[in-house]
Design a protein around this motif. Structure first.
Motif, mmCIF file in Angstrom:
data_model
loop_
_atom_site.group_PDB
_atom_site.id
_atom_site.type_symbol
_atom_site.label_atom_id
_atom_site.label_comp_id
_atom_site.label_asym_id
_atom_site.label_seq_id
_atom_site.Cartn_x
_atom_site.Cartn_y
_atom_site.Cartn_z
ATOM 1 N N CYS A 60 0.899 -1.100 0.041
ATOM 2 C CA CYS A 60 0.006 0.203 -0.067
ATOM 3 C C CYS A 60 0.925 1.255 0.083
ATOM 4 C CB CYS A 60 -0.937 0.121 1.201
ATOM 5 S SG CYS A 60 -2.170 -1.333 1.154
ATOM 6 N N PHE A 61 0.122 2.506 -0.042
ATOM 7 C CA PHE A 61 0.958 3.757 -0.177
ATOM 8 C C PHE A 61 0.227 4.923 0.319
ATOM 9 C CE2 PHE A 61 1.306 7.658 -2.356
ATOM 10 C CZ PHE A 61 2.832 7.881 -2.351
ATOM 11 N N ASN A 62 0.891 5.755 1.079
ATOM 12 C CA ASN A 62 0.655 6.983 1.601
ATOM 13 C C ASN A 62 1.317 7.972 1.588
ATOM 14 O OD1 ASN A 62 -0.014 8.627 4.454
ATOM 15 N ND2 ASN A 62 -1.745 7.233 4.225
ATOM 16 N N SER A 63 0.847 9.300 1.420
ATOM 17 C CA SER A 63 1.582 10.391 1.453
ATOM 18 C C SER A 63 0.881 11.573 2.169
ATOM 19 C CB SER A 63 1.983 10.800 0.091
ATOM 20 O OG SER A 63 2.577 12.016 0.023
ATOM 21 N N LEU A 64 1.426 12.176 3.231
ATOM 22 C CA LEU A 64 0.955 13.128 3.933
ATOM 23 C C LEU A 64 1.702 14.568 3.866
ATOM 24 C CD1 LEU A 64 -1.031 13.818 6.513
ATOM 25 C CD2 LEU A 64 1.200 13.253 7.771
ATOM 26 N N ASN A 65 0.768 15.648 3.529
ATOM 27 C CA ASN A 65 1.103 16.812 3.464
ATOM 28 C C ASN A 65 2.419 17.289 2.505
ATOM 29 O OD1 ASN A 65 -0.971 17.501 5.464
ATOM 30 N ND2 ASN A 65 0.560 17.403 7.322
ATOM 31 N N SER A 66 2.048 16.402 1.427
ATOM 32 C CA SER A 66 3.295 16.659 0.577
ATOM 33 C C SER A 66 2.877 17.463 -0.758
ATOM 34 C CB SER A 66 3.808 15.388 0.009
ATOM 35 O OG SER A 66 4.188 14.691 1.032
ATOM 36 N N LYS A 67 3.871 18.392 -1.180
ATOM 37 C CA LYS A 67 3.682 19.181 -2.330
ATOM 38 C C LYS A 67 4.504 18.565 -3.617
ATOM 39 C CE LYS A 67 2.831 23.421 -0.025
ATOM 40 N NZ LYS A 67 3.419 24.819 0.057
ATOM 41 N N ASN A 68 3.657 18.607 -4.649
ATOM 42 C CA ASN A 68 4.477 18.202 -5.967
ATOM 43 C C ASN A 68 4.795 16.784 -5.915
ATOM 44 O OD1 ASN A 68 4.195 20.955 -6.760
ATOM 45 N ND2 ASN A 68 6.179 21.378 -5.747
ATOM 46 N N ILE A 69 3.928 15.925 -5.758
ATOM 47 C CA ILE A 69 3.961 14.345 -5.784
ATOM 48 C C ILE A 69 3.383 13.659 -6.802
ATOM 49 C CG2 ILE A 69 2.116 14.201 -3.936
ATOM 50 C CD1 ILE A 69 4.276 11.858 -2.670
ATOM 51 N N THR A 70 4.172 12.684 -7.361
ATOM 52 C CA THR A 70 3.566 12.023 -8.602
ATOM 53 C C THR A 70 3.681 10.519 -8.361
ATOM 54 O OG1 THR A 70 4.123 13.882 -9.875
ATOM 55 C CG2 THR A 70 3.767 11.583 -11.079
ATOM 56 N N LEU A 71 2.665 9.841 -8.499
ATOM 57 C CA LEU A 71 2.748 8.444 -8.551
ATOM 58 C C LEU A 71 2.489 7.805 -10.169
ATOM 59 C CD1 LEU A 71 2.998 5.302 -7.579
ATOM 60 C CD2 LEU A 71 0.492 5.589 -6.837
ATOM 61 N N LYS A 72 3.249 7.211 -10.729
ATOM 62 C CA LYS A 72 2.915 6.903 -12.314
ATOM 63 C C LYS A 72 3.609 5.778 -12.898
ATOM 64 C CE LYS A 72 5.085 9.562 -15.414
ATOM 65 N NZ LYS A 72 5.798 10.892 -16.120
ATOM 66 N N GLY A 73 3.561 5.628 -14.290
ATOM 67 C CA GLY A 73 4.105 4.452 -14.833
ATOM 68 C C GLY A 73 3.308 3.587 -15.547
ATOM 69 N N ARG A 74 3.733 2.217 -16.009
ATOM 70 C CA ARG A 74 2.715 1.414 -16.568
ATOM 71 C C ARG A 74 2.894 0.089 -15.984
ATOM 72 N NH1 ARG A 74 1.378 5.377 -18.792
ATOM 73 N NH2 ARG A 74 1.241 5.996 -20.813
ATOM 74 N N GLY A 75 3.116 0.238 -14.609
ATOM 75 C CA GLY A 75 3.356 -1.134 -13.864
ATOM 76 C C GLY A 75 2.236 -1.197 -13.069
ATOM 77 N N ILE A 76 2.335 -2.424 -12.056
ATOM 78 C CA ILE A 76 1.102 -2.753 -11.610
ATOM 79 C C ILE A 76 1.407 -2.429 -9.857
ATOM 80 C CG2 ILE A 76 -0.399 -4.990 -10.594
ATOM 81 C CD1 ILE A 76 0.317 -5.938 -13.501
ATOM 82 N N PHE A 77 0.615 -1.865 -9.048
ATOM 83 C CA PHE A 77 0.634 -1.716 -7.684
ATOM 84 C C PHE A 77 -0.767 -2.794 -7.019
ATOM 85 C CE2 PHE A 77 1.992 1.737 -5.162
ATOM 86 C CZ PHE A 77 2.131 1.065 -3.748
ATOM 87 N N ASP A 78 -0.070 -3.796 -6.324
ATOM 88 C CA ASP A 78 -1.018 -5.071 -6.019
ATOM 89 C C ASP A 78 -1.142 -5.115 -4.399
ATOM 90 O OD1 ASP A 78 -2.194 -7.467 -5.533
ATOM 91 O OD2 ASP A 78 -0.591 -8.646 -6.608
ATOM 92 N N ALA A 79 -2.081 -4.927 -3.943
ATOM 93 C CA ALA A 79 -2.433 -4.902 -2.451
ATOM 94 C C ALA A 79 -3.392 -6.400 -1.975
ATOM 95 C CB ALA A 79 -3.379 -3.878 -2.074
ATOM 96 N N SER A 80 -3.323 -7.092 -3.030
ATOM 97 C CA SER A 80 -4.247 -8.301 -2.752
ATOM 98 C C SER A 80 -3.640 -9.382 -1.481
ATOM 99 C CB SER A 80 -4.223 -9.170 -3.851
ATOM 100 O OG SER A 80 -3.137 -9.829 -4.471
ATOM 101 N N ALA A 81 -2.616 -8.974 -0.997
ATOM 102 C CA ALA A 81 -1.854 -9.784 0.026
ATOM 103 C C ALA A 81 -2.349 -9.096 1.422
ATOM 104 C CB ALA A 81 -0.403 -10.030 0.159
#
Length: 435
Positions: A151-172
């Motif tokens: 999983c992913f979390n970002s707090l009180n950040s400026k100019n933040i990017t999550l990108k690409g062509r891959g997979i984020f998998d939280a099924s576990a």
């Protein structure tokens, strides 16, 4: 010369045992998940698709129907071509649904040695559990062919990017332990290109954020509570070209205090007014829980306003929720809402559901209201299941008013009255058609 960008995936990830895919005569890996199979590639100019199934396909449907994809079927082989990027779902009886994510070419690909980039390389599985990035000016890049588990979390950040062509998998991650991808109190956020699967609770959340841009984002969720995108107490949000398949709300606009699913103290408060939200050019698939396009239930704000949904294909509304829903469970005045150029291919229960209520999710003592809602150029499949529409205020002082329908069609017929809509009202006024 048709240009294809294909990806080399880790050998350990599940491969479909139903579908084989070639794009421009090149084999493209087909992934398997608990809810649907899917394939990822990028191209420009043209993509010639050759899809082979383990047994002959008796019937084939390629969604959304608005794309009018022409195809041929010979025994167990389906062929068609794409001239532009976009996302499709292939449905064949007695087979898993197949999502084809045909991406545009990537631009502004970050460098692997950039100190402001967290770079997940192709061909590998990266176990992060819960990745937290609270710094400004950071890019998290998931390369095509990479799988990030966690999983992913970002707090009180400026100019933040999550990108690409891959997979984020939280099924576990155990069901409801964490929300999957959370930006809270952030400003100038970009989410682009990746596929997110297996969310344990609320796939993607923008809590108390400002200036958010989501483009070409794809989700496959199968557990209850697997909302696609939740816009919570945020403002100035643009979501476009996304494909969201979830077992709960596909898109939800809310304002609510942040109670973490695991019981840990909230890192910030997500309550606040919501305004200037636009969702456009998207494909939505709502499984049994929740709704397709939702505002509510949690509305702990003074105002939720200026929200537009346009050029959207709703493939399925499988459950007991609705397609166009506003559930005002708290004190907010919800106003200036536009639904425009939307095509609905399936729904079981409610089509339009606008209500002011005290619900099991309510936290405010005071009730709110709903006003100035416009539906324009809406095309829905014929009502085959005696589905109804609801317009219910709480009382005379907390009511629904000024709801306009223009060129709202069901089964090819323009609807001119509440009776034709199978509409039921209470504490609601000025519901008009084709004005």
């Amino acid at each position: 010369m048709n240009k294809l960008e294909n990806y080399k995936w880790p050998e350990s990830i599940p491969e479909s045992d139903i579908f084989k895919l070639k794009v421009n005569n090149e084999i493209v890996f087909v992934h398997q998940s608990q809810a649907a199979d899917f394939a990822i590639f990028s191209f420009e100019e043209k993509a010639d698709i050759e899809l082979t199934t383990v047994v002959p396909a008796k019937e084939v449907a390629i969604h959304p129907f608005s794309k009018k994809i022409k195809y041929s079927v010979i025994n167990n082989q389906i062929r068609f071509s794409l001239k532009s990027s976009g996302h499709l779902m292939v449905k064949i009886p007695d087979m898993p649904e197949l999502f084809i994510y045909a991406n545009p070419p990537e631009v502004d690909v970050p460098k692997v040695d950039d100190p402001n980039v967290i770079f997940f390389r192709a061909g590998e599985v990266h176990n992060v559990d819960r990745l937290t990035v609270d710094d400004d000016n950071k890019t998290i890049y998931i390369q095509g062919g990479a799988v990030v588990k966690g999983c992913f979390n970002s707090l009180n950040s400026k100019n933040i990017t999550l990108k690409g062509r891959g997979i984020f998998d939280a099924s576990a991650i155990p069901h409801r332990k964490y929300r999957m991808i959370v930006f809270e109190g952030c400003e100038n956020v970009t989410l682009e290109g990746i596929v997110a699967i297996g969310t344990p609770a609320w796939n993607t959340v923008f809590g108390a954020c400002n200036q958010v841009y989501v483009k070409n984002y794809k989700t496959i969720g199968w557990v209850s509570c697997s909302d696609g995108i939740d816009i919570v107490g945020s403002k100035n949000v643009l979501i476009e070209d996304c494909c969201l398949r979830n077992n709960d709300d596909c898109i939800a606009v809310k304002s609510v205090s942040n109670d973490n699913p695991d019981g840990s103290p909230p890192r910030t408060d997500w309550r606040g007014n919501v305004h200037n939200i636009e969702v456009r050019h998207c494909i939505l698939y709502n499984d049994p829980c929740g709704n397709a396009i939702e505002i509510g239930f949690e509305t702990q704000a003074e105002r939720i306003s200026n929200i537009t949904f346009k050029d959207i294909d709703v493939l399925y509304g499988h459950g007991n929720g609705g397609i166009f829903t506003i559930h005002n469970g708290d004190r907010a005045i919800i106003e200036n809402i536009i639904y425009q150029d939307i095509r609905v291919e399936h729904y079981f229960d409610k089509l339009v559901d606008l209500r002011v209520m005290h619900s099991r999710y309510s936290k405010d003592v005071e009730r709110g209201s709903i006003r100035n809602v416009r539906f324009e150029n809406i095309s829905c499949v014929a009502n085959e299941h005696n589905s109804i529409s609801l317009f219910g205020g709480y009382d005379n002082d907390h009511c629904i008013e000024n709801v306009y329908f223009k060129n709202f069609c069901i089964g090819g017929k323009s609807i001119d009255s509440l009776d034709e809509l199978e509409g039921y009202t209470g504490n609601a006024s000025n519901i008009t058609f084709n004005n």
